[in-house]
Design an enzyme around this catalytic site. Structure first.
Site, PDB file in Angstrom:
ATOM      1  N   THR A  76      47.600 -66.317 110.841  1.00  0.00           N
ATOM      2  CA  THR A  76      48.324 -64.793 110.926  1.00  0.00           C
ATOM      3  C   THR A  76      49.622 -64.753 110.243  1.00  0.00           C
ATOM      4  O   THR A  76      49.712 -63.666 109.490  1.00  0.00           O
ATOM      5  CB  THR A  76      48.528 -65.094 112.477  1.00  0.00           C
ATOM      6  OG1 THR A  76      47.566 -65.233 113.200  1.00  0.00           O
ATOM      7  CG2 THR A  76      49.246 -63.671 113.027  1.00  0.00           C
ATOM      8  N   PHE A 384      56.688 -65.259 119.867  1.00  0.00           N
ATOM      9  CA  PHE A 384      55.610 -64.985 120.983  1.00  0.00           C
ATOM     10  C   PHE A 384      56.595 -64.445 122.001  1.00  0.00           C
ATOM     11  O   PHE A 384      57.849 -64.405 121.836  1.00  0.00           O
ATOM     12  CB  PHE A 384      55.235 -66.288 121.596  1.00  0.00           C
ATOM     13  CG  PHE A 384      53.978 -66.999 121.089  1.00  0.00           C
ATOM     14  CD1 PHE A 384      52.646 -66.781 121.727  1.00  0.00           C
ATOM     15  CD2 PHE A 384      54.087 -67.527 119.666  1.00  0.00           C
ATOM     16  CE1 PHE A 384      51.709 -67.434 120.952  1.00  0.00           C
ATOM     17  CE2 PHE A 384      52.954 -68.020 119.174  1.00  0.00           C
ATOM     18  CZ  PHE A 384      51.813 -67.938 119.758  1.00  0.00           C
TER      19      PHE A 384
END
Length: 559
Positions: A76, A384
């Site tokens: 990612t 996150f």
């Protein structure tokens, strides 16, 4: 908080461009693209040859800390950084590996990135793609069939059936096939012998495809594969079975890199896919070297933590291909720091600054290791939603105490807009000319010394330990002229040790070498350590249980 879309939902909503348009962005004419549908294509060998005289761009490696079940997001970040570099006006190409079917249906998931930093078409990439892995599997197993066929028809080469070292492969996790007896069923089926299967991504044919420079080099390397030994211990090669020509024919198209695009319509080369825990963990040399001729910046990844992927990228791929990386990015997450600091997976959502600080030792070790190769590095904190400001600051402070910089990256949620700061830092590092890249050990070092060098300098263990039979085998290969080869360590990705449960930054452990395999065609020696398996098994509840076609005929459950 707004509803978070799944990776597959985001990928399905992508506004893709025709693949010819993506090719034009980096100067690949339409006639040199072999399209597979509208959104993926192979790049012709003729075009690759035509750009060999171009100046090279700068190579950026994306690596990571030891992975945890919490997920670090290395691919990612690789994709996000490629988009970020294009966003700030640089011509950048992403180079990543293809996904293996085994982990897709097992536990690990796909290899196309995630969130708003993905390569598309995600479903195709994570399934059959352009058929490269099938070609590799078939070429590998053709050689297997030729070995047993040769033995059946009189064994003119004098193969000792107890010393056939060429195993079969399939691209699926299937523990039942690790050790088998083949040729059962009587005279018509040949001479029974022990055999076994590895997963395709551990195949030497995969490694050869990823390290070959062109078809001619590919065919030579295929011929150099050692398939068995005679009673006098002399080697039998694939070329002795006249297998190399037919294998190269099967791999003709697979040798050509695949062109796809990111969600932001930037070019990505996706080619080859050796695992980093049991193979050398890097995409193909031909994809990387071609991208360097077409772009200012090439962003590539090496699998799992820097102790495996980056070490093999530097010591095997860069050594073999003459590559000189300009900078490295080490991906880390707050969640993984907490896990390395002793927090259970189910408690990762709760703030725990002390656990972050404790877990940072693992990150520190990776920073030190990258320095040993002379490559400047920056830490990317892959964000996150559950991360708190205090936890992020604790990571930044720790990295600063190591004399490096950690940058918070939000590419998963915001694409290139969330990773601009990292892109600018990478450009500054690459343009500084600070890279003094050198592999960890010289070619001339004896094989067991090479193993010990990695164990002591990268894993911080006390020593590698091996039975006399293993040491004798390494010595025999040195005597046969293979002592100059690099070593490819096969071990658990979860720890610096061979114990997957030993997190953090252990020191003083021993690394048991269970088995060694000579990949003479690929040009390295595989060192199998601890309990690592070259054919993985499926977990109790495999991902395949959640993969299905919905009412509209679309794939659900891939990630």
């Amino acid at each position: 908080m707004a509803e978070v879309k799944s990776d597959i939902e985001i990928a399905r909503g992508a506004k893709k461009k025709q693949i010819q348009e993506i090719g034009q962005k980096i100067g690949i004419p339409t006639e040199h693209l072999l399209p597979y549908g509208h959104d993926k294509a192979k790049i012709s060998a003729e075009f690759i040859k035509s750009v060999k005289g171009n100046k090279d761009g700068k190579l950026i490696l994306v690596t990571a800390i030891n992975p945890t079940p919490a997920g670090e997001g290395k691919t990612t970040t690789t994709v996000g950084l490629g988009d970020g570099l294009n966003r700030i006006g640089k011509k950048a190409i992403v180079c990543i590996r293809e996904a293996s079917l085994g982990p897709n249906f097992g536990v690990k998931g796909g290899a196309a990135g995630g969130g708003y930093a993905q390569v598309v078409p995600m479903e195709d990439m994570n399934l059959h793609f352009t058929g490269d892995f099938h070609a590799i599997t078939t070429a590998h197993n053709l050689l297997s069939a030729l070995i047993d066929n040769h033995i059946y028809w009189g064994n003119e080469l004098g193969i000792d059936t107890r010393r056939v070292v060429w195993r079969r492969v399939m691209d699926m996790n299937d523990r039942a096939l690790r050790e088998i007896i083949c040729s059962l069923g009587g005279v018509a089926n040949g001479f029974p012998r022990e055999g076994g299967f590895d997963i395709t991504v551990a195949s030497e044919v995969m490694a050869i495809l990823c390290l070959s420079t062109d078809l001619k080099d590919l065919e030579k390397r295929l011929g150099d594969i050692i398939v068995a030994y005679r009673r006098d211990k002399s080697a039998v090669y694939a070329r002795d079975l006249k297998a190399d020509g037919a294998m190269a024919v099967l791999l003709k198209d697979a040798m050509q890199p695949n062109l796809v695009q990111t969600l932001e319509n930037n070019p990505a080369f996706v080619h080859g896919g050796p695992f980093a825990n049991i193979a050398h963990g890097c995409n193909s040399v031909v994809a990387t070297t071609t991208a360097l001729k077409l772009a200012d910046y090439v962003v590539t990844e090496a699998g799992f933590g820097a102790d495996l992927g980056a070490e093999k990228f530097f010591d095997i791929k860069c050594r073999k291909a003459g590559l000189k990386p300009a900078a490295a990015v080490i991906v880390a997450t707050v969640r993984a720091m907490k896990m390395n600091g002793g927090v259970k997976k189910e408690d990762l959502g709760k703030e725990n600054v002390e656990a972050v600080k404790k877990g940072c030792a693992n990150l520190g070790r990776h920073i030190e290791n990258i320095r040993q190769f002379g490559v400047p590095a920056v830490v990317a904190i892959n964000h996150f939603y559950s991360d708190t400001d205090a936890e992020i600051q604790a990571m930044k402070d720790y990295v600063a105490s190591m004399g490096e910089e950690a940058i918070l990256c939000k590419h998963w949620a915001h694409g290139s807009a969330g990773i601009e700061e990292l892109a600018n830092k990478v450009v500054a590092l690459a343009e500084s000319g600070a890279s003094q890249f050198a592999p960890l050990y010289p070619d001339a070092m004896p094989l067991f010394e090479k193993i010990n060098t990695i164990v002591q300098r990268i894993y911080r263990g006390s020593e590698a330990i091996a039975d006399k039979s293993v040491r004798d085998q390494l010595k025999a290969w040195e005597d046969a002229g293979y002592g100059h080869l690099p070593v490819c360590m096969a071990k658990t990705q979860y720890s610096f040790s061979t114990d997957p449960n030993l997190r953090g930054a252990p020191t003083g452990h021993t690394v048991p070498v269970r088995e060694v395999r000579l990949s003479a065609g690929a040009g390295f020696v595989v060192i199998i350590c601890g309990e690592v398996m070259t054919m993985p098994g499926l977990p109790k509840a495999p991902s395949s249980e959640k993969i299905f076609l919905n009412e509209a005929g679309q794939i659900e459950g891939l990630f």
